[in-house]
Design an enzyme around this catalytic site. Structure first.
Site, mmCIF file in Angstrom:
data_model
loop_
_atom_site.group_PDB
_atom_site.id
_atom_site.type_symbol
_atom_site.label_atom_id
_atom_site.label_comp_id
_atom_site.label_asym_id
_atom_site.label_seq_id
_atom_site.Cartn_x
_atom_site.Cartn_y
_atom_site.Cartn_z
ATOM 1 N N ASP A 62 42.478 -9.591 5.952
ATOM 2 C CA ASP A 62 41.695 -9.679 7.193
ATOM 3 C C ASP A 62 42.347 -10.728 8.074
ATOM 4 O O ASP A 62 42.384 -11.912 7.728
ATOM 5 C CB ASP A 62 40.242 -10.061 6.862
ATOM 6 C CG ASP A 62 39.335 -10.041 8.099
ATOM 7 O OD1 ASP A 62 39.846 -10.185 9.233
ATOM 8 O OD2 ASP A 62 38.110 -9.884 7.915
ATOM 9 N N ASN A 89 50.598 -3.807 11.560
ATOM 10 C CA ASN A 89 49.974 -2.734 12.340
ATOM 11 C C ASN A 89 48.579 -3.085 12.838
ATOM 12 O O ASN A 89 48.170 -2.628 13.912
ATOM 13 C CB ASN A 89 49.914 -1.466 11.468
ATOM 14 C CG ASN A 89 48.999 -0.417 12.042
ATOM 15 O OD1 ASN A 89 49.372 0.311 12.967
ATOM 16 N ND2 ASN A 89 47.772 -0.334 11.539
ATOM 17 N N TYR A 166 44.731 -7.959 26.035
ATOM 18 C CA TYR A 166 45.529 -7.088 25.148
ATOM 19 C C TYR A 166 47.012 -7.214 25.477
ATOM 20 O O TYR A 166 47.837 -7.423 24.581
ATOM 21 C CB TYR A 166 45.068 -5.637 25.304
ATOM 22 C CG TYR A 166 45.782 -4.664 24.379
ATOM 23 C CD1 TYR A 166 45.517 -4.646 23.015
ATOM 24 C CD2 TYR A 166 46.715 -3.752 24.881
ATOM 25 C CE1 TYR A 166 46.166 -3.749 22.165
ATOM 26 C CE2 TYR A 166 47.366 -2.847 24.039
ATOM 27 C CZ TYR A 166 47.083 -2.853 22.690
ATOM 28 O OH TYR A 166 47.738 -1.968 21.845
ATOM 29 N N LYS A 170 50.042 -8.811 23.070
ATOM 30 C CA LYS A 170 51.190 -8.026 22.615
ATOM 31 C C LYS A 170 52.510 -8.587 23.171
ATOM 32 O O LYS A 170 53.556 -8.430 22.543
ATOM 33 C CB LYS A 170 51.006 -6.560 23.001
ATOM 34 C CG LYS A 170 49.879 -5.868 22.238
ATOM 35 C CD LYS A 170 50.199 -5.716 20.747
ATOM 36 C CE LYS A 170 49.157 -4.872 20.038
ATOM 37 N NZ LYS A 170 49.520 -4.591 18.634
ATOM 38 N N THR A 201 43.578 7.607 18.715
ATOM 39 C CA THR A 201 42.922 6.892 17.604
ATOM 40 C C THR A 201 41.616 6.291 18.131
ATOM 41 O O THR A 201 41.308 6.396 19.325
ATOM 42 C CB THR A 201 43.811 5.734 17.085
ATOM 43 O OG1 THR A 201 43.973 4.786 18.145
ATOM 44 C CG2 THR A 201 45.162 6.207 16.602
HETATM 45 N N1 LIG Z 1 46.875 4.034 19.707
HETATM 46 C C1 LIG Z 1 47.810 3.745 20.612
HETATM 47 O O1 LIG Z 1 48.038 4.488 21.589
HETATM 48 C C2 LIG Z 1 48.632 2.492 20.468
HETATM 49 C C3 LIG Z 1 49.631 2.251 21.428
HETATM 50 C C4 LIG Z 1 50.406 1.121 21.309
HETATM 51 C C5 LIG Z 1 50.208 0.249 20.243
HETATM 52 N N2 LIG Z 1 49.227 0.495 19.338
HETATM 53 C C6 LIG Z 1 49.043 -0.473 18.253
HETATM 54 O O2 LIG Z 1 49.076 0.192 17.011
HETATM 55 C C7 LIG Z 1 48.285 -0.511 16.063
HETATM 56 C C8 LIG Z 1 47.327 0.446 15.359
HETATM 57 O O3 LIG Z 1 46.428 0.944 16.336
HETATM 58 P P1 LIG Z 1 45.552 2.262 16.143
HETATM 59 O O4 LIG Z 1 45.624 2.981 17.426
HETATM 60 O O5 LIG Z 1 45.881 2.955 14.874
HETATM 61 O O6 LIG Z 1 44.086 1.593 16.054
HETATM 62 P P2 LIG Z 1 42.833 1.870 15.129
HETATM 63 O O7 LIG Z 1 42.720 3.301 14.749
HETATM 64 O O8 LIG Z 1 41.695 1.207 15.812
HETATM 65 O O9 LIG Z 1 43.194 1.051 13.790
HETATM 66 C C9 LIG Z 1 43.357 -0.332 13.824
HETATM 67 C C10 LIG Z 1 43.438 -0.846 12.409
HETATM 68 O O10 LIG Z 1 43.547 -2.290 12.479
HETATM 69 C C11 LIG Z 1 42.535 -2.822 11.632
HETATM 70 N N3 LIG Z 1 42.099 -4.153 12.050
HETATM 71 C C12 LIG Z 1 41.510 -4.540 13.209
HETATM 72 N N4 LIG Z 1 41.228 -5.845 13.172
HETATM 73 C C13 LIG Z 1 41.637 -6.302 11.955
HETATM 74 C C14 LIG Z 1 41.593 -7.553 11.303
HETATM 75 N N5 LIG Z 1 41.045 -8.621 11.881
HETATM 76 N N6 LIG Z 1 42.130 -7.656 10.080
HETATM 77 C C15 LIG Z 1 42.664 -6.595 9.465
HETATM 78 N N7 LIG Z 1 42.700 -5.361 10.012
HETATM 79 C C16 LIG Z 1 42.195 -5.229 11.253
HETATM 80 C C17 LIG Z 1 41.394 -1.830 11.705
HETATM 81 O O11 LIG Z 1 40.496 -2.053 10.665
HETATM 82 P P3 LIG Z 1 38.935 -1.563 10.770
HETATM 83 O O12 LIG Z 1 38.926 -0.111 10.416
HETATM 84 O O13 LIG Z 1 38.260 -2.429 9.764
HETATM 85 O O14 LIG Z 1 38.475 -1.819 12.177
HETATM 86 C C18 LIG Z 1 42.185 -0.545 11.588
HETATM 87 O O15 LIG Z 1 42.541 -0.325 10.250
HETATM 88 C C19 LIG Z 1 47.599 -1.634 16.847
HETATM 89 O O16 LIG Z 1 48.313 -2.834 16.658
HETATM 90 C C20 LIG Z 1 47.706 -1.177 18.287
HETATM 91 O O17 LIG Z 1 47.689 -2.246 19.200
HETATM 92 C C21 LIG Z 1 48.429 1.595 19.425
#
Ligand SMILES: NC(=O)c1ccc[n+]([C@@H]2O[C@H](COP(=O)([O-])OP(=O)(O)OC[C@H]3O[C@@H](n4cnc5c(N)ncnc54)[C@H](OP(=O)(O)O)[C@@H]3O)[C@@H](O)[C@H]2O)c1
Length: 243
Positions: A62, A89, A166, A170, A201
């Site tokens: 966490d 991630n 955000y 980043k 997501t």
């Molecule tokens: N989706 C996009 O278009 C996009 C674009 C650019 C970059 N990203 C980056 O890609 C990464 C993954 O994003 P995603 O879209 O897959 O988001 P997501 O579906 O919301 O998943 C985020 C993950 O991070 C976990 N998390 C959040 N806070 C945490 C904490 N304090 N400690 C440990 N785990 C934590 C969440 O756990 P819980 O399930 O417990 O909440 C979940 O497993 C992120 O860093 C995001 O900024 C995403």
């Protein structure tokens, strides 16, 4: 006999892009430790992949409860003696984020705490384990929104995406990539910022043009870079991104 299977830690692996990074790394023969802040949900996700024959297990990480981070490093050291791949991630967005004039300071603080400081803490804790690998790979999940160049370019399609918390968190993560790559020069550890693309997501409210599996591809590619790997890059599916 030495275990030649690579060992990876993926944070935030219980859903979204992290879950698909886990699946693809495991399908490539890597043993993946699935970091989750909610162990029960981490274990549920791990069970599903294990039942499909993949070598995965859940581990509590966490980013907001820092005591879980050294505990995870200790457990990985005891069990595997090293770490070959760290995929940073885990990340959040925040409903109170927005343009600099209106975003709440608390939202900006929460975003920095998780996306930057939490990731820094995980990276620091895992470095001694990555140094024990013959070819450590760190992938930081970045975004084009973290590019200062893009944020200042009126011709960019991302120019209007003003999320001070955000985007700044980043951009700070990118600074970690740049500085750590320089600090680790001459070692076998390679660190890169990888933007996955716009992925459907929970973080994007289901918006985007890629599935999580598609979004996992580039991060996985950089996690599996070979001996000729270049460190300190910022890449997206379209190609290199200006810092
Ligand atoms: N989706 C996009 O278009 C996009 C674009 C650019 C970059 N990203 C980056 O890609 C990464 C993954 O994003 P995603 O879209 O897959 O988001 P997501 O579906 O919301 O998943 C985020 C993950 O991070 C976990 N998390 C959040 N806070 C945490 C904490 N304090 N400690 C440990 N785990 C934590 C969440 O756990 P819980 O399930 O417990 O909440 C979940 O497993 C992120 O860093 C995001 O900024 C995403």
């Amino acid at each position: 006999m030495t275990d030649t299977k690579k060992i990876a830690l993926v944070t935030g692996a219980n859903k979204g892009i992290g879950l698909e990074i886990t699946r693809q790394l495991a399908e490539a023969g890597v043993t993946v430790l699935m970091g989750a802040r909610d162990v029960a949900r981490g274990e549920a996700a791990a069970r599903e992949l294990s039942e499909a024959g993949l070598a995965v297990e859940a581990i509590e990480v966490d980013l907001n409860r820092e005591e879980t981070i050294p505990a995870a490093a200790k457990a990985i050291l005891a069990r595997y003696g090293r770490l070959d791949i760290l995929v940073n991630n885990a990340g959040i967005v925040d409903a109170e984020d927005g343009p600099p004039s209106v975003a709440t300071v608390d939202a900006a603080r929460r975003l920095m705490e998780t996306n930057f400081l939490g990731t820094l803490a995980v990276t620091q804790a895992m470095l001694p384990l990555l140094i024990k690998s013959s070819a450590g790979r760190i992938v930081n999940l970045a975004t084009t929104l973290g590019s200062l160049s893009v944020n200042g370019d009126p011709s960019s399609p991302y120019y209007e995406a003003r999320l001070i918390g955000y985007n700044a968190s980043k951009a700070a993560l990118n600074m970690l990539t740049v500085q750590l790559a320089a600090e680790l020069k001459g070692t076998s550890i390679v660190v890169n910022s990888v933007a996955p693309g716009y992925v459907k997501t929970d973080l994007t409210g289901g918006n985007g043009y890629m599935t999580p599996a598609e979004g996992a591809r580039l991060p996985v590619q950089y996690a599996l870079l070979g001996d000729d790997a270049v460190s300190g890059q910022f890449v997206a599916p379209e190609g290199p991104v200006a810092w």
